[in-house]
Design a protein around this motif. Structure first.
Motif, short mmCIF file in Angstrom:
data_model
loop_
_atom_site.label_atom_id
_atom_site.label_comp_id
_atom_site.label_asym_id
_atom_site.label_seq_id
_atom_site.Cartn_x
_atom_site.Cartn_y
_atom_site.Cartn_z
N HIS A 74 66.51 16.93 54.89
CA HIS A 74 65.18 16.18 54.81
C HIS A 74 64.10 17.46 54.76
CE1 HIS A 74 62.36 12.83 55.55
NE2 HIS A 74 61.90 13.55 56.00
N TYR A 75 63.21 17.38 54.00
CA TYR A 75 62.15 18.25 54.08
C TYR A 75 60.88 18.15 54.75
CZ TYR A 75 65.38 20.01 50.40
OH TYR A 75 66.84 20.37 50.01
N ASP A 76 60.15 18.97 55.81
CA ASP A 76 59.03 18.84 56.11
C ASP A 76 57.90 18.76 55.15
OD1 ASP A 76 59.83 19.03 59.09
OD2 ASP A 76 60.24 21.21 58.32
N VAL A 77 58.10 19.74 54.08
CA VAL A 77 57.06 19.41 53.11
C VAL A 77 57.70 19.66 51.66
CG1 VAL A 77 56.31 21.88 53.61
CG2 VAL A 77 54.86 20.07 52.26
N LEU A 78 57.12 19.19 50.52
CA LEU A 78 57.57 19.70 49.39
C LEU A 78 56.36 20.15 48.67
CD1 LEU A 78 59.68 19.36 46.75
CD2 LEU A 78 59.03 16.99 46.52
N LEU A 79 56.55 21.20 47.70
CA LEU A 79 55.49 21.79 47.32
C LEU A 79 55.81 21.53 45.58
CD1 LEU A 79 54.92 24.98 49.26
CD2 LEU A 79 53.51 23.00 49.20
N LEU A 80 54.98 21.17 44.54
CA LEU A 80 55.34 21.09 43.25
C LEU A 80 54.44 21.90 42.43
CD1 LEU A 80 55.51 17.04 43.30
CD2 LEU A 80 57.35 18.73 43.20
N ALA A 81 55.12 22.23 41.36
CA ALA A 81 54.02 23.10 40.32
C ALA A 81 54.86 22.90 39.11
CB ALA A 81 53.82 24.63 40.66
N CYS A 166 55.94 14.99 53.15
CA CYS A 166 54.97 14.74 52.34
C CYS A 166 54.71 15.82 51.33
CB CYS A 166 53.38 15.14 53.16
SG CYS A 166 53.60 16.99 53.77
N VAL A 167 53.99 15.72 50.27
CA VAL A 167 53.93 16.33 49.15
C VAL A 167 52.70 17.27 48.96
CG1 VAL A 167 54.41 16.51 46.47
CG2 VAL A 167 55.90 15.02 48.25
N LEU A 168 52.70 18.55 48.57
CA LEU A 168 51.33 19.07 48.03
C LEU A 168 51.62 19.67 46.66
CD1 LEU A 168 50.70 21.28 51.37
CD2 LEU A 168 49.99 18.97 50.80
N VAL A 169 50.60 19.34 45.68
CA VAL A 169 50.88 19.82 44.30
C VAL A 169 49.90 20.96 44.15
CG1 VAL A 169 50.51 18.88 41.97
CG2 VAL A 169 51.46 17.28 43.64
N GLY A 327 41.58 10.98 36.16
CA GLY A 327 42.27 10.37 35.03
C GLY A 327 43.41 11.09 34.52
N GLY A 328 43.53 12.31 34.85
CA GLY A 328 44.70 13.06 34.09
C GLY A 328 46.00 12.91 34.92
N GLY A 329 46.85 13.30 34.02
CA GLY A 329 48.33 13.21 34.83
C GLY A 329 48.86 14.52 35.63
N SER A 330 49.65 14.00 36.57
CA SER A 330 50.19 15.11 37.37
C SER A 330 51.74 14.74 37.90
CB SER A 330 49.21 15.25 38.77
OG SER A 330 50.03 15.75 39.59
N ASP A 331 52.28 15.86 38.19
CA ASP A 331 53.76 15.68 38.85
C ASP A 331 53.35 14.64 40.23
OD1 ASP A 331 55.21 16.39 36.69
OD2 ASP A 331 54.92 18.54 37.21
N GLY A 332 52.54 14.82 40.65
CA GLY A 332 52.19 14.06 41.96
C GLY A 332 52.28 12.51 41.73
N SER A 333 51.97 12.06 40.62
CA SER A 333 52.26 10.75 40.30
C SER A 333 53.59 10.32 40.63
CB SER A 333 51.98 10.46 38.63
OG SER A 333 50.53 10.74 38.50
N PHE A 334 54.82 11.00 40.35
CA PHE A 334 56.03 10.60 40.60
C PHE A 334 56.37 10.72 42.11
CE2 PHE A 334 56.34 12.61 36.13
CZ PHE A 334 56.37 11.48 35.59
N SER A 335 55.88 11.81 42.70
CA SER A 335 56.11 11.67 44.30
C SER A 335 55.37 10.56 45.01
CB SER A 335 55.70 13.23 44.79
OG SER A 335 54.10 13.38 44.65
N ALA A 336 54.26 10.44 44.61
CA ALA A 336 53.60 9.20 45.22
C ALA A 336 54.35 7.95 44.95
CB ALA A 336 52.13 9.43 44.87
N ASP A 337 54.66 7.69 43.77
CA ASP A 337 55.36 6.44 43.46
C ASP A 337 56.62 6.32 44.17
OD1 ASP A 337 55.38 4.24 41.81
OD2 ASP A 337 57.31 5.19 40.83
#
Length: 383
Positions: A74-81, A166-169, A327-337
């Protein structure tokens, strides 16, 4: 004094490394360049003693990286880029990294190489200060974001998000400095209309005009836009016909849909099925391919709590910003979903993404790094 206010950030090294990364063509469809960018990050994190797993998710893309500061379930935070760009081979040679006044320029400078690099510098500093001891961090860097829609990496993203608090993009902050708390979902459709070719002068009546049928679809689909729900339908690509004096037997179109409400996709798909079942031009058939490529990034109650945490830390380190729905896309969409509270735009400030004018506000690099540092510190030690 908090560690974030004492963040040691070597801006000269950052500039040197950013120039190196920007000057590598890393188009999504060209894995050689993306691999080279990924190798840079792999080496840097391994030098910290972190575990780096190279993921070869498809032969057509560069390898993606799962980076952790130690084994954890389990992770305290996930960073995406993401490490790929939209630009074709040769772009970096035509307009390499440059720093003119307060603006850094070059392909991918803020979309998203600058943010990925900022996170590396912040995590490196926190690691050396002992701030990450007994904490669990994961960084996921993909290479199939642009043009491909993260179709290979999204499952890894969501699996990691499900085991992260949580996730930070690390996409750039908006041009006005705002962070992103909400994004529209994206659906893409490809239409192929088959009619019947015929000589436009000799045999017109025997033809079945595929472009004419497609024209009815275009009008209906554009009319399906509902701005009251912030749903947009855009027929962005159209092709058809061979010569002017022939009835076209084939026509194609590509359709982009942006939405917040998932029921809107059902409405639009039902419209297409209705059009398909009742053609305006007799004897024409339409093939519909595609569907949702990115779900909407919708804020939850936990997202609201994360927003308040970030606002508090922003005030503490003197970084002012607002919130934007994009309105733009992001990998944050998958993490939130996947259910993880997600905030986007944690990189430096910039704009002009996907254009020759892409830029980074140079004087935002250190303040936004301090903000990221402060937010990570509070997430990890403020529990």
């Amino acid at each position: 004094m908090s560690s974030s206010s004492k963040l040691k950030f070597d801006i000269d090294l950052y500039q040197q490394e950013l120039a190196y990364l920007v000057n590598i063509d890393s188009s999504s469809s060209e894995p050689v360049g993306s691999d080279k960018v990924a190798d840079f990050f792999k080496k840097q994190y391994e030098q910290l003693g972190w575990q780096v797993e190279s993921l070869n998710l498809a032969p057509s893309i560069g390898h993606c990286l799962k980076i952790t500061n130690g084994p954890a379930s389990h992770y305290d935070v996930l960073l995406l880029a993401h490490l790929d760009t939209v630009f074709p081979l040769g772009t970096a040679a035509k307009r390499p990294f440059s720093l003119e006044g307060n603006r850094a320029m070059g392909p991918g400078v803020i979309d998203c190489k600058g943010g990925a690099l900022s996170a590396l510098h912040v995590l490196r500093a926190m690691h050396k200060q002992g701030q990450l001891k007994d904490k669990h961090i994961c960084v996921f860097l993909n290479t199939d974001h642009e043009g491909i829609g993260s179709c290979y990496s999204k499952t890894v993203n969501q699996d990691l998000s499900k085991v992260s608090d949580c996730v930070l993009v690390l996409e750039c902050a908006r041009a006005n400095g705002n962070l992103v708390y909400q994004r529209k979902g994206i659906a893409r459709y490809h239409l192929t209309v088959k009619g019947r070719s015929a000589h436009a002068g000799v045999d017109y009546e025997n033809g079945r005009n595929a472009i004419e049928e497609l024209a009815h679809w275009i009008i209906a689909l554009q009319g399906a836009t509902d701005l009251s729900k912030e749903t947009t339908v855009n027929v962005g690509l159209v092709e058809g016909g061979t010569v002017i004096n022939a009835v076209p037997g084939l026509a194609k179109a590509a359709v982009d849909v942006r939405y917040y409400d998932k029921t809107e996709i059902t409405r639009i798909e039902e419209l297409m099925e209705e059009l398909k079942a009742h053609p305006h031009v007799p004897d024409t058939q339409v093939k519909i391919e595609g569907g949702i490529t990115r779900p909407p990034m919708l804020p939850s109650e936990k997202t609201g709590q994360l927003m308040k945490l970030i606002e508090t830390q922003g005030k503490r380190v003197g970084v002012t910003f607002g919130w934007t729905a994009s309105g733009g896309g992001s990998d944050g969409s998958f993490s939130a979903d996947a259910g993880a509270p997600t905030i986007d735009g944690m990189g430096p400030i910039g704009g002009g993404a996907h254009t020759d004018g892409e830029y980074m506000e140079w004087d935002s690099v250190i303040p936004r790094a301090k903000l990221l540092n402060a937010v990570l510190e509070e997430i990890l030690h403020g529990k």
